[in-house]
Scaffold this active site. Structure first.
Site, PDB file in Angstrom:
ATOM      1  N   ASP A 538       6.720 -24.110  -7.307  1.00 27.84           N
ATOM      2  CA  ASP A 538       6.195 -24.476  -8.623  1.00 27.84           C
ATOM      3  C   ASP A 538       4.913 -25.274  -8.457  1.00 27.84           C
ATOM      4  OD1 ASP A 538       6.902 -27.395  -8.432  1.00 27.84           O
ATOM      5  OD2 ASP A 538       8.944 -26.591  -8.395  1.00 27.84           O
ATOM      6  N   GLU A 613       2.017  -3.853  21.540  1.00 23.68           N
ATOM      7  CA  GLU A 613       2.308  -4.499  20.247  1.00 23.68           C
ATOM      8  C   GLU A 613       1.590  -5.849  20.147  1.00 23.68           C
ATOM      9  OE1 GLU A 613       6.777  -2.785  19.159  1.00 23.68           O
ATOM     10  OE2 GLU A 613       6.575  -4.407  20.617  1.00 23.68           O
TER      11      GLU A 613
END
Ligand code: GLA
Length: 728
Positions: A538, A613
């Site tokens: 928030d 990777e």
């Protein structure tokens, strides 16, 4: 123009660059709301208020038999109580004499330069160069001697108006607040509007719902002690025709992290009232004579340019006027790797160094040691509250571990869950009275932990001391502040029986005090908020933390929805987003493209990645660094809605000067022999020529925005594309 008081007709008009907001001290000194929308040129809009004899909508006594004046049918800035207005209330107060009544009449008001501050609650702030004015209007109930003080700050350039409310008891006896809203906004004509909110659940926060306003009270709220995964303290009221690009939209973002309530009521006469503030559930707050109670701030925005226009207003404002951390403007966020999904609680110092070494090859700049490093913490049944290093795991000690990581050229971060305690902990054994439990009742279990009573000063001080001691013991660059349960068993052993209705709110006040004492005294540390993912995401939390963990759900295809929903109010610069092992069928490159929708990082065991990777990850980390200024500082466009059926999800970031842009696409659905699809860009200059992906295409902004880019069809599942556009 800021704020103008017209003495002739007693209107007060607030002006931002593109909006106006008008109120009037009118009949019998009530404060009427007249308008919020596109710029007004000093008109008095009170002509809109038509008065009729409305049955069953009583008349205030002082109207002396004038049957057409009823507060039930008048638009008000802050509604009264027990004065014949039967709509959802702004205030419910029990006066010193036991009566339930408030009839606020506008008395004094002032217009001043700058932004108001609240003493107990976080607020947005004005930066140097911002044109900000503040209006303060006092509504006085002359019988109880209670003032409701309405505060408005007008951020002219930002098109933002903030509101807050204070209640001052000037009387001789204590009063009790049972409901007190931070905002009341009455639309005289409220028909034809939709309400948009961000409901969700754990792992699926801030999904988007839009519903037409009908004749009942639509409630968006949380009673979990925090703003919650299930709802978010943000709502939009918009034209039912509003799209991403067109239409009137009003946003309301509450700066509060506890129980909240937003109610939107379309009433019998098609007036619409929106109230928002602290949830009245188990809220009874005593205000003694001479005391003032502060309500949290609401940040309001209005635009005619649709939902994207509204998001841009919030993104711009929250990027600059919400959080004072250096990491908002001065310092770039590092690419991090977090140990949680790499090792959970099963790690030691050696394992962390191994992960850091492997991550170094991936362009990672910061290692975060998540849950499991402290007290007796091998699983989630013990240890919370004991904020000292577990020497069985971190054998070399924190200081030496951080040095080893720093020697690799990397920074070090650490996890805390300060608000919680495990029953199996030294802290609980020493201070069982600090845990929130109702005397004589067994408590509700959740992850086997109990909330500390944050309303207590001794608890706050303990946490401030312990957390600060760790932060000051080693070279800590980053902190993740977590909370992993909803609150129940609301009780404080430090308060008398008749004050237990204050505990929910006092918890949040205590939390803010604690965070102020830790976060604001460590300006060089980057803080990230977390609550089992995005359970307390928030605006108030973002006042303290420049970024917040969006969700524990790292699946890249779910993340498309999570980022989409979050973006309605919170900018990508706030959204913690990582590449993890979640989503086995999704290529690593696609995970990277999705994580570049926020503050990019990793959450996997880097030692398990192949050399190829790791190399691919390094390229992605470098791309994030290269595009940082576009992603973190640019305008964000939702190009498609992942909640609708479609074959791809697309979004875009564009620099403010429209010279550079990054358009991202993920193919979410493959259909056999389907049509060729195109993605149209937004936010470019029509007559500027852009090089796309270093010459793959050379096209005008007009072509990119109107004809679009073709998305190759014959591709493997979940392929992602990034189009980098640069003006030439
Ligand atoms: C929460 C967080 C996770 C992780 C765990 C640790 O669930 O969201 O990222 O930190 O806690 O317990």
């Amino acid at each position: 123009m800021g704020i103008v008081h017209n003495k002739t007709n007693n209107t007060i008009t607030l002006h931002t660059k593109n909006t106006s907001y008008q109120m009037k001290i009118g009949n019998l000194d009530y404060l009427f709301h007249l308008y919020y929308g596109p710029t007004l040129h000093d008109a008095d809009l009170s002509y809109q208020i038509m008065q009729y004899d409305r049955g069953f909508s009583g008349n205030p006594y002082e109207s002396l038999g004038e049957r057409t004046f009823s507060l039930d049918a008048q638009p008000q800035e802050f509604s009264t109580q027990q004065q014949g207005d039967f709509r959802t209330a702004s205030i419910e107060v029990v006066n010193g004499d036991g009566s339930y009544s408030f009839s606020g009449k506008a008395g004094k008001f002032s217009i001043t330069d700058g932004k108001y501050r609240l003493e107990t609650l976080p607020t947005v702030f004005a930066n140097k160069g911002d044109t900000v004015k503040t209006l303060e209007v006092t509504l006085t109930d002359s019988v109880s001697d209670v003032d409701v003080i309405l505060l408005y700050s007008v951020f002219e350039e930002a098109d933002i108006i903030t509101r807050a409310v204070k209640v001052k008891n000037n009387g001789k006896a204590p009063i009790h607040l049972k409901k007190i809203m931070s905002v009341c906004l009455d639309f005289i004509n409220g028909s034809g509007m939709d309400l948009l909110s961000l409901p969700g659940r754990y792992g699926q926060e801030r999904q988007v719902e839009r519903q037409p306003m009908t004749h009942h009270i639509h409630t968006i709220s949380s009673v979990r002690g925090s703003s919650s995964h299930q709802q978010n303290p943000f709502v939009v009221l918009c034209d039912k025709e509003a799209t991403e690009d067109f239409g009137k939209c009003y946003g309301f973002s509450l700066m509060y992290s506890g129980n909240f309530l937003a109610e939107a009521e379309l009433d019998q006469y098609d007036q619409l009232r929106l109230v928002m503030g602290i949830h009245p559930k188990q809220f009874v707050y005593e205000v003694k004579p001479g005391e003032t109670f502060e309500c949290p701030e609401v940040v309001m925005a209005f635009t005619e340019h649709g939902l994207t226009g509204l998001s841009h207003l919030y993104h711009d404002f929250y990027r600059t006027n919400l959080c004072e951390s250096k990491f908002v403007t001065e310092i770039e966020r590092p690419v991090l790797i977090n140990s949680w999904e790499a090792a959970f609680m099963d790690f030691d110092d050696k394992k962390l160094v191994e992960i850091a070494k492997a991550a170094k090859n991936m362009g990672v700049e910061l290692l975060v040691m998540d849950d499991g490093w402290f007290g007796k913490r091998d699983d989630d049944n013990s240890g919370l509250g004991d904020w000292f290093v577990n020497k069985n795991k971190i054998k070399c000690g924190l200081h030496a571990l951080v040095e080893q990581i720093n020697d690799l050229g990397m920074k070090f971060g650490i996890w805390f869950e300060p608000e919680m305690v495990s029953e199996d902990s030294d802290l609980y054994r020493a201070h069982p009275e600090w845990a929130m439990k109702i005397p004589g009742r067994p408590e509700v279990r959740s992850r086997n932990q109990i909330a500390l009573d944050m309303s207590r000063k001794d608890v706050q001080n303990y946490l401030i001391e312990k957390v600060n001691a760790i932060l000051d013991d080693a070279n800590i660059y980053y902190v993740k502040w977590d909370i992993n349960r909803s609150l129940a068993d609301i009780w404080s052993n430090a308060l008398p029986a008749d004050k237990q209705g204050e505990v929910y709110h006092r918890y949040i006040l205590g939390l803010y005090r604690t965070m102020n004492a830790i976060i604001k005294t460590h300006p060089d540390i980057l803080f990230e908020g977390c609550s089992g993912g995005g359970g307390r995401f928030d605006a108030a939390m973002l006042h303290y933390y420049p970024q917040y963990w969006v969700s524990d759900n790292n699946h890249p295809i779910d993340r498309l929805k999570l980022h989409y929903g979050t973006s309605f109010v919170y900018p990508p610069s706030c959204m913690g987003a990582h590449i993890s092992d979640s989503g086995k069928l999704v290529p690593l490159k696609t995970k990277a493209v999705v994580a570049m929708g926020g503050t990019f990082g990793y959450e996997l065991d880097a030692t398990h990645l192949t050399v190829e990777e790791q190399k691919l990850c390094k390229e992605q980390s470098e791309l994030f660094r290269k595009y940082y200024h576009i992603i973190i500082k640019g305008d964000y466009y939702r190009l498609s809605n992942p909640f609708e059926v479609g074959n791809m999800t697309a979004w875009q970031h564009a620099t403010k000067d429209r010279q550079e842009s990054l358009l991202s696409v993920v193919v979410t659905n493959l259909t056999c022999n389907g049509p060729q699809e195109y993605v149209r860009a937004k936010g470019l200059n029509a007559d500027t020529v852009y090089s796309v992906n270093d010459g793959q295409y050379t096209l005008s902004g007009s072509a990119l925005m109107n004809a679009g880019l073709p998305i190759p069809r014959e591709v493997p599942e979940y392929t992602a594309f990034q189009f980098h556009m640069k003006a030439i």
